[in-house]
Design a protein around this motif. Structure first.
Motif, PDB file in Angstrom:
ATOM      1  N   ARG A  76       0.803  -1.212   0.000  1.00  0.00           N
ATOM      2  CA  ARG A  76       0.000   0.000   0.000  1.00  0.00           C
ATOM      3  C   ARG A  76       0.846   1.277   0.000  1.00  0.00           C
ATOM      4  N   ALA A  77       1.884   1.322   0.830  1.00  0.00           N
ATOM      5  CA  ALA A  77       2.713   2.535   0.902  1.00  0.00           C
ATOM      6  C   ALA A  77       3.402   2.803  -0.430  1.00  0.00           C
ATOM      7  N   GLU A  78       3.935   1.757  -1.040  1.00  0.00           N
ATOM      8  CA  GLU A  78       4.616   1.911  -2.330  1.00  0.00           C
ATOM      9  C   GLU A  78       3.626   2.294  -3.424  1.00  0.00           C
ATOM     10  N   GLN A  79       2.423   1.739  -3.354  1.00  0.00           N
ATOM     11  CA  GLN A  79       1.387   2.075  -4.324  1.00  0.00           C
ATOM     12  C   GLN A  79       1.032   3.572  -4.228  1.00  0.00           C
ATOM     13  N   GLU A  80       0.897   4.053  -3.004  1.00  0.00           N
ATOM     14  CA  GLU A  80       0.589   5.470  -2.807  1.00  0.00           C
ATOM     15  C   GLU A  80       1.724   6.355  -3.337  1.00  0.00           C
ATOM     16  N   GLN A  81       2.947   5.947  -3.109  1.00  0.00           N
ATOM     17  CA  GLN A  81       4.094   6.701  -3.611  1.00  0.00           C
ATOM     18  C   GLN A  81       4.054   6.812  -5.132  1.00  0.00           C
ATOM     19  N   LEU A  82       3.740   5.716  -5.797  1.00  0.00           N
ATOM     20  CA  LEU A  82       3.673   5.719  -7.267  1.00  0.00           C
ATOM     21  C   LEU A  82       2.516   6.580  -7.762  1.00  0.00           C
ATOM     22  N   LEU A  83       1.397   6.558  -7.055  1.00  0.00           N
ATOM     23  CA  LEU A  83       0.266   7.395  -7.442  1.00  0.00           C
ATOM     24  C   LEU A  83       0.621   8.879  -7.326  1.00  0.00           C
ATOM     25  N   GLN A  84       1.360   9.234  -6.286  1.00  0.00           N
ATOM     26  CA  GLN A  84       1.790  10.626  -6.123  1.00  0.00           C
ATOM     27  C   GLN A  84       2.723  11.047  -7.258  1.00  0.00           C
TER      28      GLN A  84
END
Length: 594
Positions: free
Chosen positions: A415-423
């Motif tokens: 989840r954290a990495e996914q959010e980073q990529l979305l940003q």
């Protein structure tokens, strides 16, 4: 006299030389064009003979000589389309604008655009062809395909009907008409999509009422399955339609019949496995074993089957299949990745890491992501962070690669990495309109108000006139007591842009309330219909305003309505006193003697 003759001759020669110098450039150009057309013709001959390397060399030489010739553009466009080159679309666009472009050029350009999802360009060509010849069967076929790709079933049905009006036995028209009516929802209630293709087709409402029952449509498709040219498409439609309505036995029978004749592909065999798995058929294991034996004779089939086995929780069979292919095949990047994924599924992380150690050429993004996963699974957090940081840095400017990383992060639940990529995508690819929606849901679900406000502020910077964004930034700033003056101004601007919007009215009223203008705020809230006031997002703030005006009883009722919705932590904390008071009041009523 002799001198005069000499001067005259000299003058004539001078004029001839001047004329030659003036005309030399056009003659030279004409010669280049002639040579370029000859090279283009040679490129076409080599392409037809399947000598693509030789054809590409001739086409490039022709382009170097004269890139404005129709024949040269045609040869370059066809070759790039065949090789799936990135410049194919550019060449087709130049060719269809050329005065010597033919109807066949436009048709082929539209086909290429359809295959590469360049819907706008395809639409231009198809509409142009239909304006020139309204009943051109080839153009009508392309129009049906484009409408289906754009999810415009009404337009697709209308063009299919026009095909059948011209030729009632047209197999393409019959099959696609049946497909649209069998797989689309009730078209009689559908509205035409706002697109030039629908605008061009004036008969859309007339075709929205099908004349056949679903059983009749299935029977028509079954007849088309007897046509050698349409049998595969017809059977695939029967399989898909039966699967959608849950008739798995019929779907299994249809796929079995498809595989008993010619024309099917390996993907159809995988569909059979899907159906057998879905129906929990005892035939599944023997079908998998048979396919393993046949697939390992072809590398591409082995790769597809291996992917299917992984998706269906059979990593051990993937490893068995890999033992049956050649060593050369196992050393290719695709098979190495399949091997590593199978080891990961079996939690043999050390083996997976060993396979993924050395850099690859084509699939290095996949290798690096899988390697980072193997390192993380073994508890080496520092090493993982470094690997992930390097991976993101290498691909942060590449849209397709970021989308792949997003997908695998979702599968692996990172989840954290996914959010980073979305940003990263939000900043670098603002045209991806789905990204803010995903981030909004993520922050709402996790109750992260600060991140949500920062997201809306960032979006507002890119679209400073957007009233909805102004409203969202305002309410979150007011909720967290952040930049109050700016929040009030944004709330006022959003309200003035759309004073009938209940959400904007509520935000502006709460902004007035936060300034101590409580009477004015309540008056504004009471201008809303009761239905709007009872919505959780509005009831939350109305409850607070009522409480601060001294009407605790009514405030409690609206707080109870608000609590049924999805609230941010700050909103829930703000409502807590009203909720407790309301609950106590209800309890006291229940305990009163009767």
């Amino acid at each position: 006299m002799r001198r005069r003759r000499t001067l005259l001759i000299t003058g004539v020669i001078g004029l001839i030389l001047i004329g030659a110098l003036i005309s030399a450039r056009p003659i030279y150009r004409s010669g280049r064009a002639w040579r370029a057309r000859g090279l283009a013709a040679e490129a076409e001959q080599l392409r037809q003979a399947k000598d693509l390397r030789g054809a590409a060399s001739k086409a490039q030489a022709a382009l170097n000589l004269d890139p404005e010739q129709a024949a040269v553009l045609r040869a370059a466009a066809r070759l790039n389309s065949l090789a799936r080159g990135g410049n194919a679309g550019t060449f087709w666009r130049q060719l269809v604008r050329h005065p010597e472009a033919t109807a066949e050029d436009r048709r082929t350009a539209a086909l290429h655009a359809l295959a590469t999802n360049q819907h706008g360009f395809a639409e231009e060509q198809i509409i142009g062809m239909l304006k020139a010849v309204p009943d051109d069967l080839g153009a009508l076929e392309l129009a049906v395909q484009l409408a289906l790709k754009k999810n415009e079933p009404l337009a697709a049905l209308a063009f299919s009907e026009r095909l059948l009006a011209k030729n009632p036995e047209h197999p393409f028209g019959r099959l696609n008409r049946a497909q649209i009516l069998l797989l689309s929802p009730d078209l009689s209630k559908a509205a035409p999509a706002p697109s030039p293709l629908c605008d061009f087709e004036a008969t859309l409402p007339a075709v929205a009422r099908p004349r056949n029952t679903r059983e009749e449509l299935r029977a028509e498709v079954r007849k088309l399955a007897d046509d050698a040219e349409r049998r595969v498409e017809a059977f695939r439609l029967l399989i898909l339609e039966a699967r959608r309505r849950g008739a798995l036995d019929q779907a299994v029978d249809s796929v079995r019949e498809l595989l008993s004749g010619p024309g099917w592909s390996f993907e159809d065999q995988l569909v059979q496995l899907d159906l057998l798995a879905e129906s929990k058929s005892p035939e599944l294991e023997s079908a998998v074993a048979n396919l393993l034996r046949s697939a390992t004779q072809h590398e591409s089939s082995t790769a597809m089957l291996g992917t299917w086995l992984l998706e269906h929780g059979r990593p051990g069979q993937v490893l068995d299949a890999l033992q049956l292919v050649s060593r050369e095949a196992r050393d290719t990047e695709g098979f190495k990745l399949l091997h590593a994924d199978a080891c990961a599924a079996l939690e043999r992380w050390g083996e997976a890491e060993a396979i993924l150690q050395k850099p690859w050429q084509k699939l290095d993004l996949h290798r690096r992501a899988a390697l980072a996963r193997a390192v993380r699974a073994q508890g080496r957090a520092t090493e993982f962070q470094a690997a992930w940081r390097d991976l993101v840095e290498a691909y942060k400017g590449k849209r397709v690669e970021l989308l792949h990383l997003l997908k695998v992060c979702g599968v692996w639940q990172w989840r954290a990495e996914q959010e980073q990529l979305l940003q990263i995508m939000l900043k670098r690819f603002p045209e991806e309109k789905w990204v803010p929606s995903v981030l909004t849901k993520l922050y709402l679900d996790s109750g992260r108000s600060q991140e949500l406000r920062a997201l809306y502020e960032q979006l507002l910077q890119n679209d400073p006139r957007n009233a909805e964004l102004k409203n969202n930034v305002a309410i979150l700033s007011l909720l967290m007591a952040n930049q109050q003056e700016k929040a009030v101004e944004l709330a006022r601007e959003a309200y003035e842009a759309s004073p009938r919007n209940p959400s904007y009215t509520c935000t502006y009223a709460y902004a007035l309330h936060s300034q101590g203008r409580r009477t004015e705020a309540l008056r504004l809230m009471r201008s809303l219909p009761e239905e709007a006031l009872r919505r959780p997002n509005t009831a939350t703030y109305y409850s607070v305003m009522l409480r601060d005006s001294g009407d605790n009883h009514t405030a409690g009722k609206y707080a109870a309505l608000a609590s049924a919705g999805r609230l941010l932590p700050e909103e829930r904390a703000m409502l807590q006193p009203q909720l407790e008071s309301h609950l106590q009041s209800e309890l006291n009523k229940a305990l009163e003697p009767r």
